[in-house]
Design a protein around this motif. Structure first.
Motif, PDB file in Angstrom:
ATOM      1  N   ARG A  11     -33.456  14.834 -16.001  1.00  0.00           N
ATOM      2  CA  ARG A  11     -32.705  14.139 -17.054  1.00  0.00           C
ATOM      3  C   ARG A  11     -33.592  13.309 -17.973  1.00  0.00           C
ATOM      4  O   ARG A  11     -33.106  12.663 -18.887  1.00  0.00           O
ATOM      5  CB  ARG A  11     -31.614  13.276 -16.449  1.00  0.00           C
ATOM      6  CG  ARG A  11     -32.110  12.058 -15.736  1.00  0.00           C
ATOM      7  CD  ARG A  11     -30.938  11.208 -15.314  1.00  0.00           C
ATOM      8  NE  ARG A  11     -31.312   9.819 -15.436  1.00  0.00           N
ATOM      9  CZ  ARG A  11     -30.808   8.867 -14.703  1.00  0.00           C
ATOM     10  NH1 ARG A  11     -29.868   9.142 -13.839  1.00  0.00           N
ATOM     11  NH2 ARG A  11     -31.209   7.637 -14.864  1.00  0.00           N
ATOM     12  N   LEU A  12     -34.896  13.342 -17.754  1.00  0.00           N
ATOM     13  CA  LEU A  12     -35.813  12.555 -18.572  1.00  0.00           C
ATOM     14  C   LEU A  12     -36.419  13.399 -19.692  1.00  0.00           C
ATOM     15  O   LEU A  12     -36.928  14.479 -19.453  1.00  0.00           O
ATOM     16  CB  LEU A  12     -36.935  11.976 -17.708  1.00  0.00           C
ATOM     17  CG  LEU A  12     -36.523  10.820 -16.814  1.00  0.00           C
ATOM     18  CD1 LEU A  12     -37.601  10.527 -15.785  1.00  0.00           C
ATOM     19  CD2 LEU A  12     -36.242   9.590 -17.651  1.00  0.00           C
ATOM     20  N   ALA A  13     -36.378  12.864 -20.901  1.00  0.00           N
ATOM     21  CA  ALA A  13     -37.004  13.519 -22.046  1.00  0.00           C
ATOM     22  C   ALA A  13     -38.378  12.927 -22.341  1.00  0.00           C
ATOM     23  O   ALA A  13     -39.216  13.576 -22.955  1.00  0.00           O
ATOM     24  CB  ALA A  13     -36.116  13.383 -23.280  1.00  0.00           C
ATOM     25  N   LEU A  14     -38.604  11.683 -21.899  1.00  0.00           N
ATOM     26  CA  LEU A  14     -39.863  10.995 -22.168  1.00  0.00           C
ATOM     27  C   LEU A  14     -40.223  10.095 -20.993  1.00  0.00           C
ATOM     28  O   LEU A  14     -39.382   9.318 -20.531  1.00  0.00           O
ATOM     29  CB  LEU A  14     -39.746  10.134 -23.431  1.00  0.00           C
ATOM     30  CG  LEU A  14     -40.886   9.137 -23.708  1.00  0.00           C
ATOM     31  CD1 LEU A  14     -42.190   9.858 -23.999  1.00  0.00           C
ATOM     32  CD2 LEU A  14     -40.518   8.211 -24.850  1.00  0.00           C
ATOM     33  N   ILE A  15     -41.460  10.223 -20.549  1.00  0.00           N
ATOM     34  CA  ILE A  15     -42.034   9.257 -19.614  1.00  0.00           C
ATOM     35  C   ILE A  15     -43.292   8.720 -20.278  1.00  0.00           C
ATOM     36  O   ILE A  15     -44.200   9.477 -20.612  1.00  0.00           O
ATOM     37  CB  ILE A  15     -42.375   9.875 -18.243  1.00  0.00           C
ATOM     38  CG1 ILE A  15     -41.116  10.443 -17.580  1.00  0.00           C
ATOM     39  CG2 ILE A  15     -43.031   8.823 -17.346  1.00  0.00           C
ATOM     40  CD1 ILE A  15     -41.376  11.195 -16.289  1.00  0.00           C
ATOM     41  N   GLU A  16     -43.288   7.427 -20.502  1.00  0.00           N
ATOM     42  CA  GLU A  16     -44.410   6.743 -21.129  1.00  0.00           C
ATOM     43  C   GLU A  16     -45.186   6.033 -20.029  1.00  0.00           C
ATOM     44  O   GLU A  16     -44.601   5.292 -19.238  1.00  0.00           O
ATOM     45  CB  GLU A  16     -43.869   5.744 -22.144  1.00  0.00           C
ATOM     46  CG  GLU A  16     -44.888   5.121 -23.020  1.00  0.00           C
ATOM     47  CD  GLU A  16     -44.235   4.243 -24.070  1.00  0.00           C
ATOM     48  OE1 GLU A  16     -43.874   4.767 -25.138  1.00  0.00           O
ATOM     49  OE2 GLU A  16     -44.073   3.044 -23.799  1.00  0.00           O
TER      50      GLU A  16
END
Length: 140
Positions: free
Chosen positions: A48-53
């Motif tokens: 469900r994650l589109a971005l991990i910074e």
């Protein structure tokens, strides 16, 4: 802040929430890992994650590289962004670990970034970037 992406999709504009906030809510699609936080806490939520910074508060702290490898090896396909004190000398290693976006506190010249990535023709081990090791190219 300079943002350089190596992806064809649109940049994810939703602000990244802290890991604690993410784990406590159900609707966030972007999270920020600070130094010392365990990337493995995100493994059940990768779909469900589109971005991990991943934060790089100082160039001397390499824990973000490990976080990137953990996430990519677990199958994360979304944007993985190195953010903070990102130096041109680190770019090729960040790409090999699986980062596909850079958000540097200092300006980065895109041509210099591409030159840094292309600098070494051969690699010696497999990594998240999919390049084949020189021994595999020569010996199958």
């Amino acid at each position: 802040m300079t943002l350089i992406r190596f992806r064809d999709d649109e940049a994810h504009e939703e602000p990244a929430v802290t890991l604690d906030s993410f784990l406590g809510q159900s609707n966030a699609t972007a999270v920020r890992l600070e130094t010392g936080e365990d990337a493995r806490a995100l493994l059940p939520h990768l779909d469900r994650l589109a971005l991990i910074e991943v934060a790089f508060p100082t160039f001397r702290d390499g824990r973000g590289y490990s976080a990137a490898r953990i996430l990519r090896e677990a199958g994360y396909k979304g944007e993985l962004r190195a953010a903070g004190n990102v130096l041109i000398d680190q770019v090729s290693h960040m790409r090999r670990c699986g980062f596909d976006a850079l958000a540097s506190d200092s300006p980065l010249d895109p041509d210099a970034v591409n030159a840094a990535i292309a600098r070494y023709e051969h690699v010696y081990q497999k990594a998240a970037d999919g390049r084949q090791p020189v021994w595999a190219l020569r010996h199958g």
